[in-house]
Motif scaffolding. Structure first.
Motif, PDB file in Angstrom:
ATOM      1  N   THR A   1       0.856  -1.180   0.000  1.00 45.21           N
ATOM      2  CA  THR A   1       0.000   0.000   0.000  1.00 45.21           C
ATOM      3  C   THR A   1       0.891   1.229   0.000  1.00 45.21           C
ATOM      4  N   LYS A   2       0.565   2.166  -0.896  1.00 42.82           N
ATOM      5  CA  LYS A   2       1.407   3.354  -1.066  1.00 42.82           C
ATOM      6  C   LYS A   2       0.510   4.579  -1.214  1.00 42.82           C
ATOM      7  N   GLU A   3       0.762   5.603  -0.386  1.00 45.25           N
ATOM      8  CA  GLU A   3      -0.018   6.835  -0.470  1.00 45.25           C
ATOM      9  C   GLU A   3       0.809   7.921  -1.149  1.00 45.25           C
ATOM     10  N   VAL A   4       0.262   8.479  -2.219  1.00 44.19           N
ATOM     11  CA  VAL A   4       0.929   9.542  -2.967  1.00 44.19           C
ATOM     12  C   VAL A   4      -0.097  10.629  -3.267  1.00 44.19           C
ATOM     13  N   GLU A   5       0.211  11.861  -2.855  1.00 44.99           N
ATOM     14  CA  GLU A   5      -0.667  13.008  -3.093  1.00 44.99           C
ATOM     15  C   GLU A   5      -2.095  12.744  -2.624  1.00 44.99           C
ATOM     16  N   GLY A   6      -2.210  12.079  -1.472  1.00 47.88           N
ATOM     17  CA  GLY A   6      -3.510  11.826  -0.876  1.00 47.88           C
ATOM     18  C   GLY A   6      -4.273  10.665  -1.458  1.00 47.88           C
ATOM     19  N   ILE A   7      -3.704   9.993  -2.449  1.00 46.38           N
ATOM     20  CA  ILE A   7      -4.338   8.822  -3.057  1.00 46.38           C
ATOM     21  C   ILE A   7      -3.658   7.569  -2.518  1.00 46.38           C
ATOM     22  N   VAL A   8      -4.454   6.631  -2.017  1.00 45.84           N
ATOM     23  CA  VAL A   8      -3.917   5.379  -1.492  1.00 45.84           C
ATOM     24  C   VAL A   8      -3.992   4.311  -2.573  1.00 45.84           C
ATOM     25  N   PHE A   9      -2.832   3.879  -3.028  1.00 46.21           N
ATOM     26  CA  PHE A   9      -2.743   2.838  -4.053  1.00 46.21           C
ATOM     27  C   PHE A   9      -2.529   1.489  -3.375  1.00 46.21           C
ATOM     28  N   THR A  10      -3.392   0.524  -3.679  1.00 46.78           N
ATOM     29  CA  THR A  10      -3.207  -0.853  -3.220  1.00 46.78           C
ATOM     30  C   THR A  10      -2.656  -1.657  -4.393  1.00 46.78           C
ATOM     31  N   ILE A  11      -1.479  -2.249  -4.172  1.00 41.68           N
ATOM     32  CA  ILE A  11      -0.761  -2.907  -5.262  1.00 41.68           C
ATOM     33  C   ILE A  11      -0.590  -4.387  -4.957  1.00 41.68           C
ATOM     34  N   ASN A  12      -0.970  -5.236  -5.896  1.00 41.34           N
ATOM     35  CA  ASN A  12      -0.800  -6.683  -5.793  1.00 41.34           C
ATOM     36  C   ASN A  12       0.064  -7.165  -6.958  1.00 41.34           C
ATOM     37  N   ARG A  13       1.075  -7.982  -6.658  1.00 39.53           N
ATOM     38  CA  ARG A  13       1.988  -8.489  -7.684  1.00 39.53           C
ATOM     39  C   ARG A  13       1.959 -10.016  -7.693  1.00 39.53           C
ATOM     40  N   PHE A  14       2.049 -10.589  -8.878  1.00 41.80           N
ATOM     41  CA  PHE A  14       2.109 -12.039  -9.003  1.00 41.80           C
ATOM     42  C   PHE A  14       2.655 -12.413 -10.370  1.00 41.80           C
ATOM     43  N   VAL A  15       3.057 -13.675 -10.484  1.00 40.92           N
ATOM     44  CA  VAL A  15       3.578 -14.205 -11.747  1.00 40.92           C
ATOM     45  C   VAL A  15       2.590 -15.236 -12.267  1.00 40.92           C
TER      46      VAL A  15
ATOM     47  N   TYR B   1       4.276 -14.114 -17.322  1.00 35.45           N
ATOM     48  CA  TYR B   1       4.192 -12.664 -17.203  1.00 35.45           C
ATOM     49  C   TYR B   1       4.246 -12.263 -15.730  1.00 35.45           C
ATOM     50  N   ILE B   2       4.782 -11.085 -15.473  1.00 33.50           N
ATOM     51  CA  ILE B   2       4.757 -10.496 -14.141  1.00 33.50           C
ATOM     52  C   ILE B   2       3.656  -9.439 -14.136  1.00 33.50           C
ATOM     53  N   TYR B   3       2.700  -9.611 -13.229  1.00 34.47           N
ATOM     54  CA  TYR B   3       1.547  -8.718 -13.151  1.00 34.47           C
ATOM     55  C   TYR B   3       1.652  -7.796 -11.939  1.00 34.47           C
ATOM     56  N   LYS B   4       1.151  -6.593 -12.124  1.00 38.77           N
ATOM     57  CA  LYS B   4       0.975  -5.664 -11.018  1.00 38.77           C
ATOM     58  C   LYS B   4      -0.438  -5.095 -11.132  1.00 38.77           C
ATOM     59  N   GLU B   5      -1.303  -5.430 -10.173  1.00 37.70           N
ATOM     60  CA  GLU B   5      -2.672  -4.908 -10.151  1.00 37.70           C
ATOM     61  C   GLU B   5      -2.732  -3.713  -9.204  1.00 37.70           C
ATOM     62  N   ILE B   6      -3.288  -2.619  -9.699  1.00 35.96           N
ATOM     63  CA  ILE B   6      -3.273  -1.357  -8.967  1.00 35.96           C
ATOM     64  C   ILE B   6      -4.707  -0.877  -8.766  1.00 35.96           C
ATOM     65  N   ARG B   7      -5.097  -0.741  -7.501  1.00 34.74           N
ATOM     66  CA  ARG B   7      -6.444  -0.285  -7.162  1.00 34.74           C
ATOM     67  C   ARG B   7      -6.352   0.974  -6.301  1.00 34.74           C
ATOM     68  N   PHE B   8      -7.289   1.900  -6.535  1.00 32.32           N
ATOM     69  CA  PHE B   8      -7.317   3.122  -5.731  1.00 32.32           C
ATOM     70  C   PHE B   8      -8.644   3.842  -5.945  1.00 32.32           C
ATOM     71  N   LYS B   9      -8.911   4.811  -5.066  1.00 33.51           N
ATOM     72  CA  LYS B   9     -10.082   5.665  -5.198  1.00 33.51           C
ATOM     73  C   LYS B   9      -9.637   7.117  -5.283  1.00 33.51           C
ATOM     74  N   ASP B  10     -10.366   7.894  -6.078  1.00 35.48           N
ATOM     75  CA  ASP B  10     -10.129   9.329  -6.148  1.00 35.48           C
ATOM     76  C   ASP B  10     -11.463  10.017  -6.396  1.00 35.48           C
ATOM     77  N   HIS B  11     -11.808  10.977  -5.533  1.00 36.34           N
ATOM     78  CA  HIS B  11     -13.094  11.666  -5.621  1.00 36.34           C
ATOM     79  C   HIS B  11     -14.250  10.670  -5.667  1.00 36.34           C
ATOM     80  N   GLU B  12     -14.164   9.689  -4.764  1.00 39.76           N
ATOM     81  CA  GLU B  12     -15.222   8.681  -4.594  1.00 39.76           C
ATOM     82  C   GLU B  12     -15.372   7.737  -5.783  1.00 39.76           C
ATOM     83  N   GLU B  13     -14.498   7.832  -6.757  1.00 40.97           N
ATOM     84  CA  GLU B  13     -14.546   6.907  -7.903  1.00 40.97           C
ATOM     85  C   GLU B  13     -13.450   5.855  -7.754  1.00 40.97           C
ATOM     86  N   SER B  14     -13.801   4.597  -7.996  1.00 45.10           N
ATOM     87  CA  SER B  14     -12.846   3.499  -7.879  1.00 45.10           C
ATOM     88  C   SER B  14     -12.170   3.224  -9.221  1.00 45.10           C
TER      89      SER B  14
END
Length: 243
Positions: A161-175, A179-192
């Protein structure tokens, strides 16, 4: 919002959130790498360099400040629009698909910061290397700066979990499926939002097979931005010099 993995980069790279998440990239390290690389390649002032998949142009701008004639190209229209404000007589930015040859010849073609292996079509990886070869002049050299997949997979952080400029990014990585995947989830202005990065786990042996098919000669391999020799177990980067 990205609903599948196909052509993920066309959506993710064109958002402001991509640049927000990665705003803390080490610019001093990038400059040091460019200094080391241009010295190693023995590039001369005013030599022409193609920065392939240049993003917002940080490498291109610095290379131009060193005296080189630089063209930065990227598939992201928004990134090129941003970078274009820095153009001058010896620095330009264009929208371009790196799977295809560019319209000029260069003394060096740089593909930096793991800007390779995005494609769903395996043939496009080979086509990119063929395009780089086509973009080089008679004494030109190609550079691919990729991750060392063995090191990355060994040290993969599954959840972050990484917070940048008030946005909390939840990051999941797997192979999965090579392929190497990185899934990135976050909310901004109530939108997912949900975006995915998907990069093929290309090893040195894989690159050598591409090079053989593209009739490209591998000249040297480095394992970090100080251009120390590559070690499969300990190197974080896989930096390939070829012609």
């Amino acid at each position: 919002m990205l609903k599948d993995y196909a052509m993920w980069y066309t959506s993710w790279f064109d958002t402001s959130y991509y640049h927000t998440l990665y705003k803390d990239r080490d610019y001093d390290e990038a400059k040091q790498f460019m200094d080391n690389l241009t010295q190693y390649l023995n590039l001369e002032s005013e030599d022409k360099i193609l920065d392939l998949a240049c993003g917002k142009g940080r490498h291109s701008i610095y290379l131009n400040s060193l005296g080189y004639d630089v063209t930065g190209v990227d598939l992201s229209k928004n990134s090129i629009k941003h970078a274009s404000q820095f153009e001058n007589d010896t620095l330009k930015f264009r929208v371009h698909d790196m799977c295809k040859p560019y319209e000029e010849k260069f003394s060096a073609v740089f593909n930096l910061f793991t800007s390779f292996g995005y494609f769903d079509n395996e043939e496009d990886n080979l086509n990119t290397i063929k395009a780089i070869k086509a973009d080089l002049n008679t004494r030109g050299l190609g550079v691919i700066d990729f991750m060392n997949v063995d090191y990355v997979i060994e040290h993969l952080v599954p959840n972050e979990t990484k917070e940048v400029e008030g946005i909390v990014f939840t990051i999941n990585r797997f192979v999965k499926d090579g392929y190497i995947y990185k899934e990135i989830r976050f909310k901004d202005h109530e939108e997912s939002f949900f975006f995915t990065e998907k990069v093929k786990a290309i090893s040195l042996d894989d690159f050598m097979r591409y090079f053989e098919k593209a009739d490209v000669n591998l000249l040297d391999v480095f394992g970090n931005y100080n251009l120390q020799k590559f070690d499969k177990k300990t190197s974080e980067r896989l930096i390939l010099i070829f012609r």
